[in-house]
Design a protein around this motif. Sequence first.
Motif, mmCIF file in Angstrom:
data_model
loop_
_atom_site.group_PDB
_atom_site.id
_atom_site.type_symbol
_atom_site.label_atom_id
_atom_site.label_comp_id
_atom_site.label_asym_id
_atom_site.label_seq_id
_atom_site.Cartn_x
_atom_site.Cartn_y
_atom_site.Cartn_z
ATOM 1 N N TYR A 11 -41.447 41.779 107.023
ATOM 2 C CA TYR A 11 -40.009 41.839 106.726
ATOM 3 C C TYR A 11 -39.297 40.684 107.432
ATOM 4 O O TYR A 11 -38.581 40.884 108.422
ATOM 5 C CB TYR A 11 -39.451 43.204 107.139
ATOM 6 N N PRO A 12 -39.498 39.471 106.933
ATOM 7 C CA PRO A 12 -38.996 38.269 107.620
ATOM 8 C C PRO A 12 -37.486 38.071 107.541
ATOM 9 O O PRO A 12 -36.964 37.160 108.179
ATOM 10 C CB PRO A 12 -39.743 37.137 106.906
ATOM 11 N N THR A 13 -36.786 38.914 106.795
ATOM 12 C CA THR A 13 -35.332 38.725 106.702
ATOM 13 C C THR A 13 -34.577 39.458 107.811
ATOM 14 O O THR A 13 -33.351 39.375 107.880
ATOM 15 C CB THR A 13 -34.798 39.208 105.337
ATOM 16 N N ARG A 18 -34.490 39.333 119.325
ATOM 17 C CA ARG A 18 -34.371 37.874 119.481
ATOM 18 C C ARG A 18 -33.258 37.400 118.549
ATOM 19 O O ARG A 18 -33.243 37.761 117.369
ATOM 20 C CB ARG A 18 -35.692 37.185 119.162
ATOM 21 N N PHE A 19 -32.337 36.574 119.049
ATOM 22 C CA PHE A 19 -31.113 36.310 118.305
ATOM 23 C C PHE A 19 -30.738 34.826 118.301
ATOM 24 O O PHE A 19 -29.567 34.479 118.142
ATOM 25 C CB PHE A 19 -29.967 37.141 118.908
ATOM 26 N N LEU A 24 -31.136 33.110 113.565
ATOM 27 C CA LEU A 24 -29.711 33.026 113.261
ATOM 28 C C LEU A 24 -29.403 33.289 111.794
ATOM 29 O O LEU A 24 -28.258 33.565 111.436
ATOM 30 C CB LEU A 24 -29.170 31.650 113.677
ATOM 31 N N THR A 25 -30.419 33.221 110.925
ATOM 32 C CA THR A 25 -30.188 33.444 109.492
ATOM 33 C C THR A 25 -30.574 34.849 109.030
ATOM 34 O O THR A 25 -30.565 35.132 107.836
ATOM 35 C CB THR A 25 -30.989 32.415 108.661
ATOM 36 N N ILE A 46 -23.105 30.398 118.452
ATOM 37 C CA ILE A 46 -23.476 30.162 117.047
ATOM 38 C C ILE A 46 -23.556 31.493 116.298
ATOM 39 O O ILE A 46 -23.057 31.632 115.173
ATOM 40 C CB ILE A 46 -24.816 29.408 116.948
ATOM 41 N N LEU A 47 -24.174 32.471 116.925
ATOM 42 C CA LEU A 47 -24.277 33.782 116.290
ATOM 43 C C LEU A 47 -22.894 34.420 116.145
ATOM 44 O O LEU A 47 -22.591 35.049 115.129
ATOM 45 C CB LEU A 47 -25.198 34.689 117.111
#
Length: 358
Positions: A11-13, A18-19, A24-25, A46-47
């Motif tokens: 489930y790579p989405t 880890r952030f 970040l995407t 950025i987040l």
Amino acid sequence: MSSFQGRMREYPTISIDRFDKDNLTARAYFLSHCHKDHMKGLKGPILKRRLECCLKVHLYCSPVTKELLLTNPKYKFWESRIVAIEVETPTQISLVDEASGEKEDLVVTLLPAGHCPGSVMFLFEGNNGTVLYTGDFRLAMGEVARMELLHSGNRVKDLQNVYLDTTFFDPKYYQIPSREQCLQGITELVQSWISNSPYHVVWLNCKAAYGYEYLFTNLSDEFGIKVHVNKLDMFKKMPEIIYHVTTDRNTQVHACRHPRDEEFLQGNRLPCGVTAKNGTPLRIISIKPSTMWFGERTKKTNVIVRTGESSYRACFSFHSSYSEIKDFLTHLQPVNAYPNVVPLGKDIEAVKKASGLC
């Protein structure tokens, strides 16, 4: 120390613990507990900017973790995006790509990890199989067999992969005393010391800001006194804990912290600097909960070891031992298991080879 980079193959989405960087995407974020090595990038600018324009991105965690996180003002910008999921409650979530509108449904179940307050494992079930991310965990022998939600009827669910806490997956940590055994040893030592006089004081030299609450609450119950800590704000919505701790320095059991704790103790002072009101010198002993120190011993030791004139080590672990992890894997029988922790000086391939993980 977690070495997990945030993404699971299946489930790579989504990103877990880890952030930053590629995470970040992510379409959704998961936080297993509030220890810093699992929160990298969580308060990053950025987040934060991304959340301002991506309205469907959420952070999923346990209710206790949400409360702990929001006691720190640096994470307040997450407040409207945190979804607290009750433990042991399968919950369907939709992962939406806001650019394309593409949607993926996933069932996530939070399971108690036994690591620290609010800590959970994440069980994910979806089109790409069933996978388990343990985060940091401490489960006793046989405990996984009693987790109903890892089973379907009388059999274990078919687990494609387990992303595993391998902190102590090393034969030198084959058996680590249970928390109950450690508590008994510490309780006996504390009793023998503080019963001498009101000026005999114990300092629990705890390395983390939280995670030792099991120790505090049980000692408080045993002796009818509260444990001195630096701050109470993280426990303000946890009555089962806040009743046992205090910011009043006039108590015989302390767990206060200072950047130079060891230096303070050498001067026969507590980190909080308290002294007896009538000028009588305090008599202080320190008890340092440890695991790695005991693992490095070449001979088996007691749960409590005296290391100096007024200092002791107590074997106390937030992570499962080698034998407990073996029991965990033997029962679950996943297709693969991937280590989440790579010790300093080793690489992930060395950990896999040494542990027999795929």
